[in-house]
Design a protein around this motif. Structure first.
Motif, mmCIF file in Angstrom:
data_model
loop_
_atom_site.group_PDB
_atom_site.id
_atom_site.type_symbol
_atom_site.label_atom_id
_atom_site.label_comp_id
_atom_site.label_asym_id
_atom_site.label_seq_id
_atom_site.Cartn_x
_atom_site.Cartn_y
_atom_site.Cartn_z
ATOM 1 N N ASP A 118 32.017 19.202 28.836
ATOM 2 C CA ASP A 118 32.938 18.359 28.075
ATOM 3 C C ASP A 118 34.185 17.972 28.874
ATOM 4 O O ASP A 118 34.990 17.157 28.424
ATOM 5 C CB ASP A 118 33.336 19.039 26.762
ATOM 6 C CG ASP A 118 34.051 20.374 26.974
ATOM 7 O OD1 ASP A 118 34.160 20.833 28.132
ATOM 8 O OD2 ASP A 118 34.498 20.962 25.968
ATOM 9 N N GLN A 119 34.349 18.563 30.076
ATOM 10 C CA GLN A 119 35.476 18.205 30.929
ATOM 11 C C GLN A 119 35.058 17.334 32.120
ATOM 12 O O GLN A 119 35.896 16.929 32.927
ATOM 13 C CB GLN A 119 36.149 19.481 31.461
ATOM 14 C CG GLN A 119 36.774 20.354 30.389
ATOM 15 C CD GLN A 119 37.388 21.623 30.957
ATOM 16 O OE1 GLN A 119 37.687 21.706 32.160
ATOM 17 N NE2 GLN A 119 37.558 22.633 30.118
ATOM 18 N N PHE A 120 33.753 17.043 32.210
ATOM 19 C CA PHE A 120 33.245 16.349 33.392
ATOM 20 C C PHE A 120 33.932 15.010 33.622
ATOM 21 O O PHE A 120 34.402 14.724 34.741
ATOM 22 C CB PHE A 120 31.733 16.150 33.287
ATOM 23 C CG PHE A 120 31.164 15.335 34.426
ATOM 24 C CD1 PHE A 120 30.926 15.911 35.658
ATOM 25 C CD2 PHE A 120 30.906 13.970 34.262
ATOM 26 C CE1 PHE A 120 30.416 15.157 36.716
ATOM 27 C CE2 PHE A 120 30.401 13.213 35.316
ATOM 28 C CZ PHE A 120 30.156 13.811 36.541
ATOM 29 N N ASP A 121 34.005 14.174 32.611
ATOM 30 C CA ASP A 121 34.574 12.834 32.801
ATOM 31 C C ASP A 121 36.020 12.907 33.260
ATOM 32 O O ASP A 121 36.442 12.162 34.156
ATOM 33 C CB ASP A 121 34.472 12.023 31.504
ATOM 34 C CG ASP A 121 33.051 11.536 31.249
ATOM 35 O OD1 ASP A 121 32.506 10.825 32.116
ATOM 36 O OD2 ASP A 121 32.492 11.875 30.196
ATOM 37 N N ALA A 122 36.786 13.814 32.659
ATOM 38 C CA ALA A 122 38.192 13.928 33.033
ATOM 39 C C ALA A 122 38.351 14.410 34.467
ATOM 40 O O ALA A 122 39.180 13.890 35.232
ATOM 41 C CB ALA A 122 38.906 14.882 32.069
ATOM 42 N N VAL A 123 37.546 15.390 34.860
ATOM 43 C CA VAL A 123 37.625 15.924 36.220
ATOM 44 C C VAL A 123 37.193 14.867 37.236
ATOM 45 O O VAL A 123 37.852 14.656 38.264
ATOM 46 C CB VAL A 123 36.753 17.192 36.356
ATOM 47 C CG1 VAL A 123 36.654 17.616 37.818
ATOM 48 C CG2 VAL A 123 37.329 18.321 35.515
ATOM 49 N N TRP A 124 36.095 14.190 36.945
ATOM 50 C CA TRP A 124 35.616 13.150 37.866
ATOM 51 C C TRP A 124 36.637 12.029 38.006
ATOM 52 O O TRP A 124 36.984 11.623 39.114
ATOM 53 C CB TRP A 124 34.281 12.581 37.391
ATOM 54 C CG TRP A 124 33.845 11.397 38.204
ATOM 55 C CD1 TRP A 124 34.237 10.093 38.048
ATOM 56 C CD2 TRP A 124 32.993 11.414 39.356
ATOM 57 N NE1 TRP A 124 33.667 9.285 39.012
ATOM 58 C CE2 TRP A 124 32.893 10.079 39.824
ATOM 59 C CE3 TRP A 124 32.290 12.416 40.017
ATOM 60 C CZ2 TRP A 124 32.121 9.734 40.934
ATOM 61 C CZ3 TRP A 124 31.519 12.061 41.118
ATOM 62 C CH2 TRP A 124 31.447 10.742 41.572
ATOM 63 N N ASP A 125 37.094 11.516 36.867
ATOM 64 C CA ASP A 125 38.003 10.363 36.900
ATOM 65 C C ASP A 125 39.305 10.695 37.620
ATOM 66 O O ASP A 125 39.821 9.888 38.400
ATOM 67 C CB ASP A 125 38.296 9.879 35.476
ATOM 68 C CG ASP A 125 37.055 9.291 34.801
ATOM 69 O OD1 ASP A 125 36.079 9.012 35.508
ATOM 70 O OD2 ASP A 125 37.083 9.145 33.553
ATOM 71 N N ALA A 126 39.833 11.906 37.385
ATOM 72 C CA ALA A 126 41.080 12.305 38.052
ATOM 73 C C ALA A 126 40.855 12.455 39.558
ATOM 74 O O ALA A 126 41.681 12.023 40.370
ATOM 75 C CB ALA A 126 41.593 13.614 37.450
ATOM 76 N N GLY A 127 39.743 13.069 39.936
ATOM 77 C CA GLY A 127 39.457 13.261 41.346
ATOM 78 C C GLY A 127 39.228 11.946 42.064
ATOM 79 O O GLY A 127 39.720 11.734 43.188
#
Length: 557
Positions: free
Chosen positions: A522-531
């Motif tokens: 559930d945190q994948f999109d946030a982690v990817w987009d921030a990175g």
């Protein structure tokens, strides 16, 4: 921190350059007018006059970079049977003394940066990172090879014959004509493969996976049958293994998510990262890895081990790993010290990895992004005061009989000749062991077995892995190129936004990919987009913009 270090390295280089301004330069440059006759008064012609039958009348000395892979059972890369062969040959044929300088294979960019900044780089340097070369070239730290290649062409028949002007002048700037590095020849254009345990498939009565769904189900079957496959060591089960270098080690999976309609223009503009992280669709491929990791299908500790660590290889040798993606022939390398050989010694003769093709793209093809016929970049730092001797070295190792010996060694010791003339590699230990496949760390102008005859090459390739059944090699070589796509070269000259950014962007890429794989779903999109945004803000977007502008300038007039 990396920007601070980069600034300090630049300062060290500038100090070294300024210190040399009050004396005659160490290097001897040919006349910048490349149409000048060979009898000109250039220092290059003065060197030429000291040659008799391409041999210096006075002994010259050069240093040459060699990769240190730190492999088990290997020899010192700078001092062994093969370095002695080169040293003796160069002294005999050209009166040039050669000293090898080891550089860590997995930390080569950082080490070359440090050596260049300190003014201690070998006369002949090798790297996979062209932006590193460009950075120091812009500071005056790299020789322009173009004038030397043109003036001494007649002295370099083997180098020109092997690489041709295509690879020698691949990096020629279309506006300035500078050549900061030549490109080695990628002879066998095989890149990566997906491997699975053939014996585990048979034991579980599973078909070879031909789709993503089948591959995923296979991983679950490995995990669910760990007791059957590993017995008392069931807790050691690793259905799929990977490393911190996710862009490389998941290449086939990620490539399957790239739309087949991506144009060559898009591929060029977004392709400066050799892990293709900016290609469209890559995010969804990484999302699959995230799902697998959270299901326990991926080695849970992969993010604890950095470049050059052998823990993962040891897990494969011990028989705990069910599948992985890596260099096209990875499990078959290194003879008795290799993965396949150790696996069969520890587990049994039927234990083996086999290459498979399980990942189709939206067009239904097993897309692989293959390289152009270029490999390592060879360049001379400005501290090289023996450019002609250095070119003669490259010519010497490009001569067929010399590179043939380096690639296959001694008959009866490291190889045998089959009745049809094919070369079969023999397992060897001790001083005549090769630290890299076919000694590619010494044949730096070519990567891939070349015996001088295409038919002989094909026959020998499958026999070139001591102790490995030829069927594994034949299959791996075929699948590694299946449905391959090569993006054409677009020569637009220097991309200034790339200067000095290679190591920093690669580090950011690796870090955020690891975080994206290991985070909760559930945190994948946030982690990817921030990175990804950090990657773009840190220089990636500037490179994209400049590449787009240069492409328009040279190819959309």
């Amino acid at each position: 921190m990396r920007r601070t270090i980069s600034i300090l390295l630049v300062c060290f280089m500038l100090v070294g350059l300024l210190a040399g301004c009050g004396s005659e330069p160490a290097s001897t440059s040919p006349s910048p007018d490349t149409s000048a006759p060979a009898e000109s008064t250039s220092a290059g012609s003065a060197q030429d006059a000291e040659l008799v039958d391409r041999k210096f009348t006075k002994t010259r000395s050069i240093t040459v970079e060699v990769y240190d892979r730190g492999n088990d059972g290997g020899t010192p890369p700078e001092n062994n049977f093969y370095t002695n062969f080169i040293k003796e040959g160069m002294l005999r044929d050209h009166n040039v003394e050669v000293t090898f300088v080891p550089v860590g294979r997995w930390t080569e960019v950082e080490e070359i940066n440090n050596l260049l900044a300190a003014g201690d780089a070998p006369d002949i340097c090798v790297t996979y990172s062209y932006p590193t070369i460009q950075t120091y070239a812009n500071m005056g730290g790299v020789l322009d090879m173009g004038p030397y290649l043109r003036e001494y062409k007649d002295l370099l028949p083997n180098l020109y014959g092997l690489l041709t002007e295509r690879n020698l002048f691949w990096n020629e700037d279309p506006e300035t004509g500078t050549v900061w590095a030549i490109e080695a020849l990628l002879f066998n254009n095989a890149r990566i493969n997906t491997f699975v345990r053939e014996d585990w498939l048979k034991k579980l009565n599973l078909p070879e996976p031909t789709t993503l769904e089948e591959f995923e189900n296979m991983l679950r079957a490995f995990k669910n049958n760990a007791q059957l496959l590993l017995g008392s060591e069931a807790k050691q089960m690793i259905p799929f293994s990977i490393s911190y270098d996710i862009g490389w080690r998941a290449d086939h999976l990620l490539a399957a998510f790239v739309p087949d309609s991506m144009t060559d223009k898009e591929a060029y503009i977004n392709g400066f990262d050799d892990r293709h992280i900016l290609y469209p669709g890559i995010k969804e491929g990484v999302r699959v890895l995230n799902k697998w990791y959270n299901e326990g299908l991926i080695w849970q500790d992969f993010n604890l081990y950095g470049a050059g660590d052998t823990t993962e290889d040891n897990l494969m040798k011990a028989g705990y790993v069910g599948s992985f993606i890596h260099n096209w022939d990875y499990p078959y390398r290194n003879g008795e010290e290799g993965i396949q050989a150790n696996l069969q010694k520890l587990v049994g003769p039927d234990a083996a990895y086999i290459a498979v093709a399980p990942f189709k793209n939206d067009a239904g093809v097993y897309r692989k992004f293959l390289a152009n016929p270029i490999d390592r970049k060879i360049f001379f730092p400005s501290t090289n005061d023996e450019p002609l001797a250095s070119l003669l070295y490259l010519d010497w190792i490009s001569k067929l009989e010399n590179r043939r010996f380096l690639q296959i060694g001694e008959e009866g010791v490291t190889h045998e000749v089959m009745p049809d003339g094919a070369i079969k590699t023999l397992a060897v230990t001790g001083e005549k062991i090769m630290n890299s496949p076919n000694n590619i760390d010494y044949t730096i102008t070519i990567n891939g077995l070349d015996l001088g005859d295409p038919e002989l090459n094909a026959k020998s390739l499958a026999l070139n892995y001591a102790g490995v059944d030829a069927r594994y090699i034949e299959r791996a070589f075929e699948l590694s190129k299946k449905d391959g796509r090569i993006i054409p070269q677009f020569n637009v000259g220097e991309i200034k936004a790339e200067e000095g950014m290679g190591p920093a962007l690669a580090s950011k890429r690796d870090n955020f990919l690891v975080q994206a794989v290991c985070c909760p779903p559930d945190q994948f999109d946030a982690v990817w987009d921030a990175g990804m945004q950090d990657y773009l803000n840190s220089g990636g977007q500037a490179i994209i913009d400049e590449r787009a502008a240069k492409f328009a300038q040279f190819y959309e007039k």
